[in-house]
Motif scaffolding. Structure first.
Motif, PDB file in Angstrom:
ATOM      1  N   TRP A  36       0.825  -1.200   0.000  1.00  0.00           N
ATOM      2  CA  TRP A  36       0.000   0.000   0.000  1.00  0.00           C
ATOM      3  C   TRP A  36       0.865   1.258   0.000  1.00  0.00           C
ATOM      4  CZ3 TRP A  36      -4.877  -2.020  -0.178  1.00  0.00           C
ATOM      5  CH2 TRP A  36      -5.921  -1.104  -0.352  1.00  0.00           C
ATOM      6  N   LEU A  37       1.960   1.245  -0.776  1.00  0.00           N
ATOM      7  CA  LEU A  37       2.874   2.385  -0.764  1.00  0.00           C
ATOM      8  C   LEU A  37       2.804   3.242  -2.023  1.00  0.00           C
ATOM      9  CD1 LEU A  37       5.999   0.738   0.870  1.00  0.00           C
ATOM     10  CD2 LEU A  37       4.347   2.283   1.931  1.00  0.00           C
ATOM     11  N   SER A  38       2.794   2.624  -3.181  1.00  0.00           N
ATOM     12  CA  SER A  38       2.780   3.382  -4.434  1.00  0.00           C
ATOM     13  C   SER A  38       1.421   3.239  -5.112  1.00  0.00           C
ATOM     14  CB  SER A  38       3.872   2.869  -5.373  1.00  0.00           C
ATOM     15  OG  SER A  38       3.532   1.576  -5.849  1.00  0.00           O
ATOM     16  N   LYS A  39       1.198   4.038  -6.131  1.00  0.00           N
ATOM     17  CA  LYS A  39      -0.044   3.960  -6.904  1.00  0.00           C
ATOM     18  C   LYS A  39      -0.228   2.556  -7.482  1.00  0.00           C
ATOM     19  CE  LYS A  39      -2.358   6.058 -10.867  1.00  0.00           C
ATOM     20  NZ  LYS A  39      -2.212   5.168 -11.999  1.00  0.00           N
ATOM     21  N   ASP A  40       0.835   2.000  -8.046  1.00  0.00           N
ATOM     22  CA  ASP A  40       0.763   0.643  -8.602  1.00  0.00           C
ATOM     23  C   ASP A  40       0.456  -0.390  -7.523  1.00  0.00           C
ATOM     24  OD1 ASP A  40       1.258   1.577 -11.174  1.00  0.00           O
ATOM     25  OD2 ASP A  40       3.412   1.179 -11.060  1.00  0.00           O
ATOM     26  N   ASP A  41       1.102  -0.243  -6.354  1.00  0.00           N
ATOM     27  CA  ASP A  41       0.826  -1.142  -5.220  1.00  0.00           C
ATOM     28  C   ASP A  41      -0.649  -1.103  -4.852  1.00  0.00           C
ATOM     29  OD1 ASP A  41       3.518  -1.789  -4.931  1.00  0.00           O
ATOM     30  OD2 ASP A  41       3.820  -0.516  -3.159  1.00  0.00           O
ATOM     31  N   ILE A  42      -1.158   0.110  -4.723  1.00  0.00           N
ATOM     32  CA  ILE A  42      -2.545   0.284  -4.299  1.00  0.00           C
ATOM     33  C   ILE A  42      -3.499  -0.319  -5.319  1.00  0.00           C
ATOM     34  CG2 ILE A  42      -4.342   2.002  -3.827  1.00  0.00           C
ATOM     35  CD1 ILE A  42      -2.030   3.768  -2.660  1.00  0.00           C
ATOM     36  N   GLU A  43      -3.259  -0.083  -6.594  1.00  0.00           N
ATOM     37  CA  GLU A  43      -4.126  -0.643  -7.635  1.00  0.00           C
ATOM     38  C   GLU A  43      -4.129  -2.165  -7.600  1.00  0.00           C
ATOM     39  OE1 GLU A  43      -2.840   1.076 -11.326  1.00  0.00           O
ATOM     40  OE2 GLU A  43      -3.786   3.007 -10.884  1.00  0.00           O
ATOM     41  N   SER A  44      -2.961  -2.771  -7.492  1.00  0.00           N
ATOM     42  CA  SER A  44      -2.909  -4.239  -7.463  1.00  0.00           C
ATOM     43  C   SER A  44      -3.485  -4.784  -6.157  1.00  0.00           C
ATOM     44  CB  SER A  44      -1.492  -4.748  -7.699  1.00  0.00           C
ATOM     45  OG  SER A  44      -0.626  -4.340  -6.663  1.00  0.00           O
TER      46      SER A  44
END
Length: 130
Positions: A108-116
């Motif tokens: 839950w750190l980067s935009k990509d992390d959050i999306e996945s």
């Protein structure tokens, strides 16, 4: 200290008559995960939250189980959740929590992390369409 507590917790878990098929619901130990669960309209699957999960206000009606850094291991074990939903923060007690039940560690750190992680959360909660 935590290892000693976990050692004392094992007999409690061994004596429990609850097996994995009887376990119901999820406990979220991260505010953003809790908010996302409500956004996915899957809040009926939540049986608990972290100390800091206060958004939306309906989340405050759920029982509190500490945080991923300071989880209430005994209360979590007594509740026998299907799984815990936590982030991958350094210092999170996910290894100790895995002694109790399944832990889904979501990045839950980067935009990509959050999306996945949102996509993974949808799968976990069977709310993929949301």
């Amino acid at each position: 200290m935590l290892r000693y507590f976990i050692f004392l917790l094992f007999p409690l878990l061994a004596c429990s008559s609850t097996n994995q098929t009887e376990r119901k619901g999820f406990i979220s130990l991260h505010p953003a995960i809790t908010e996302t669960i409500f956004y996915l309209k899957a809040q009926d699957k939540l049986i608990g939250r972290s100390t800091y999960c206060s958004n939306p206000s309906e989340a405050e009606k759920l029982p509190v189980f500490g945080t991923s850094f300071t989880p209430n291991l005994e209360a979590i074990a007594q509740k026998s959740p299907k799984a815990l939903l936590a982030d991958q923060s350094i210092g999170a007690q996910n290894a100790a929590l895995r002694q109790i039940t399944t832990v889904h560690e979501l990045a839950w750190l980067s935009k990509d992390d959050i999306e996945s992680s949102i996509a993974e959360l949808g799968k976990i909660l069977q709310a993929e369409d949301a």
